[in-house]
Write an enzyme that holds these catalytic residues in place. Structure first.
Site, PDB file in Angstrom:
ATOM      1  N   THR A 132       0.829  -1.073  -0.060  1.00  0.00           N
ATOM      2  CA  THR A 132      -0.054   0.131  -0.043  1.00  0.00           C
ATOM      3  C   THR A 132       0.788   1.279  -0.092  1.00  0.00           C
ATOM      4  O   THR A 132       1.851   1.337   0.550  1.00  0.00           O
ATOM      5  CB  THR A 132      -0.724   0.120   1.243  1.00  0.00           C
ATOM      6  N   ASP A 133       0.190   2.235  -0.379  1.00  0.00           N
ATOM      7  CA  ASP A 133       1.087   3.555  -0.312  1.00  0.00           C
ATOM      8  C   ASP A 133       1.007   4.232   0.913  1.00  0.00           C
ATOM      9  O   ASP A 133       1.799   4.950   1.446  1.00  0.00           O
ATOM     10  CB  ASP A 133       0.267   4.719  -1.498  1.00  0.00           C
ATOM     11  N   GLU A 134       0.238   3.533   1.857  1.00  0.00           N
ATOM     12  CA  GLU A 134       0.215   4.220   3.384  1.00  0.00           C
ATOM     13  C   GLU A 134       1.631   3.926   4.045  1.00  0.00           C
ATOM     14  O   GLU A 134       1.740   4.558   4.903  1.00  0.00           O
ATOM     15  CB  GLU A 134      -0.981   3.523   4.211  1.00  0.00           C
ATOM     16  N   TYR A 158      -2.045  -0.397  11.092  1.00  0.00           N
ATOM     17  CA  TYR A 158      -2.105  -1.052   9.793  1.00  0.00           C
ATOM     18  C   TYR A 158      -0.990  -0.660   8.690  1.00  0.00           C
ATOM     19  O   TYR A 158      -0.216  -1.814   8.402  1.00  0.00           O
ATOM     20  CB  TYR A 158      -3.501  -0.583   9.129  1.00  0.00           C
ATOM     21  N   LYS A 162       2.017  -3.437   7.601  1.00  0.00           N
ATOM     22  CA  LYS A 162       2.473  -3.551   5.978  1.00  0.00           C
ATOM     23  C   LYS A 162       3.786  -3.114   5.814  1.00  0.00           C
ATOM     24  O   LYS A 162       4.363  -3.831   4.832  1.00  0.00           O
ATOM     25  CB  LYS A 162       1.424  -2.575   5.059  1.00  0.00           C
TER      26      LYS A 162
END
Ligand code: NAD
Ligand code: DAU
Length: 353
Positions: A132-134, A158, A162
């Site tokens: 993810t970009d997060e 989260y 990741k």
């Protein structure tokens, strides 16, 4: 054949459906069927011998070893994860277990299997990690979009879990030579999106005449990508990506949340008008998400330059298709909005003013 993890969830199911639309290569689909996994997403594959569904946990090493030995996949595409930021705030433990320990278990099983392959199969094998970009953190209004070399600054349980999984994947390549690729994608939307996430939650609430809960000032920015474009990007990486490389995937669609909600209201006003008036009357500002990232933006030039991938949908075409899909699939929505879902809504929204 390929082994997919998490293929009963939102993106995984879209990927499996798309894969079998464009190819005859069979898929073994390993999914634990948590609250987010739903076999209804795969109902159209009933009786299709190319799809083998296995209910199981990515933390179960014995099971993964058995699946690899039995099916001899040429690639693993790893979607399985706990994926919802708000849930990670309420209960981070499951995120560490699945996203970190689960990815570790899968990498170790893949390493054991891959090491014993014949030279040709070994060279062709791929482990693709869906991220993810997060992991890159939050951008200021004038910061450049995330490139693949942006430092990792995860801010939620989260995104931290990741990020940890991304680092494991990277290390298994550098230390053991496992042929991995990673994609870091922006916010997806489209069919089968679980209605705990912004877009399907707003559609479901609007149709039920419930408040549309906008966190904080609604000016947080996300970069939206229609889910089948994410699927085609993963296929491109699998086909021609370079082992050890990371590819950012995004739709060049930065939008503030409040604009998304207004767009959804306008589409619903057009497609399913409510005699009580515009759906915008339901917009309600509520207490913000703790640690809420302000802005994400993906620079997707590398995947375009190196693999020739570009999204097929614009935001306008994708969001219309999405609203139309939800209106045409109210049975799916009703099935998903079960007792367990109602408990989550109570937990997440009860304490927000
Ligand atoms: P999702 O929550 O809809 O689906 C996750 C799936 O994984 C479910 O089917 C669930 O049953 C399964 N799963 C969970 N724990 C498992 C375990 N221990 N063993 C086996 N299966 C398990 O998630 P999603 O939105 O489809 O996201 C899929 C992947 O893509 C995730 O890795 C996520 O981090 C990543 N991602 C998501 C987005 C997005 O916008 N949704 C964007 C970028 C990256
Ligand atoms: O950026 C990619 C990520 O996008 C993925 O890695 C995650 O798995 C996925 O869940 C998604 O994370 P977000 O936190 O961005 O998605 P979510 O749909 O939960 O929220 C989108 C934005 O909308 C975010 O700024 C929070 C806000 N929001 C969300 C909900 C559920 C609201 O304002 N109200 C809400 O009720």
């Amino acid at each position: 054949m390929i082994l997919v993890t998490g293929g009963a969830g939102f993106i995984g199911a879209n990927f499996v459906l798309d894969w079998l639309r464009v190819s005859d290569e069979p898929v073994v689909n390993l999914d634990a069927l948590t609250y987010a996994g739903n076999l209804q997403n795969l109902a159209s594959l009933k009786g299709d011998a190319r799809h083998i569904f296995v209910q199981g946990d990515i933390c179960d090493r014995e099971l993964i070893d058995r699946l690899l030995a039995e099916h001899r996949p040429r690639a693993i595409v790893h979607f399985a994860a706990e994926s919802h930021v708000d849930r990670s705030i309420h209960g981070p433990g499951d995120f560490i277990r699945t996203n970190v320990n689960g990815t570790f278990t899968l990498l170790e099983a893949a390493r054991g299997y891959w090491s014993a392959l014949e030279a040709d199969a070994k060279a062709a094998f791929r482990f693709h990690h869906v991220s993810t970009d997060e992991v890159y953190g939050s951008l200021g209004p004038n910061d450049p979009a995330f490139t693949e070399t942006k430092t990792y600054e995860p801010n939620s349980p989260y995104s931290a879990s990741k990020a940890a999984s991304d680092h494991l994947v990277r290390a298994w390549h550098h230390t053991y030579g496992l042929p991995v690729t990673t994609s870091n994608c922006s916010n997806n939307y489209g069919p089968y999106h679980f209605p705990e996430k912004l877009i399907p939650l707003m559609i479901a609430n609007a149709l039920a005449g419930k408040p549309l809960p906008v966190y904080g000032d609604g000016q947080q920015i996300r970069d939206w990508l229609f889910v089948t474009d994410h699927c085609s990007a993963i296929r491109a990486v699998l086909a021609s990506g370079t082992p050890g490389e990371v590819y950012n995937v995004g739709g060049w669609n930065e939008k503030p949340n409040i604009d998304i909600v207004h767009t959804l209201c306008a589409l619903l006003d057009e497609l399913k008008p409510d005699p009580a008036g515009s759906y915008t009357r339901l917009i309600t500002y509520v207490t913000d998400r703790p640690g809420h990232d302000r802005r994400y933006a993906i620079d997707a030039r590398k995947i375009e330059r190196e693999l020739g991938w570009r999204p097929a949908e614009t935001f306008e075409t994708g969001i219309r298709k999405t609203v139309e899909w939800y209106l045409a699939n109210q049975d799916w929505v009703a099935q998903v909005l079960s007792g367990a879902y109602r408990e989550w809504v109570e937990k997440n929204y009860a304490e927000r003013n």
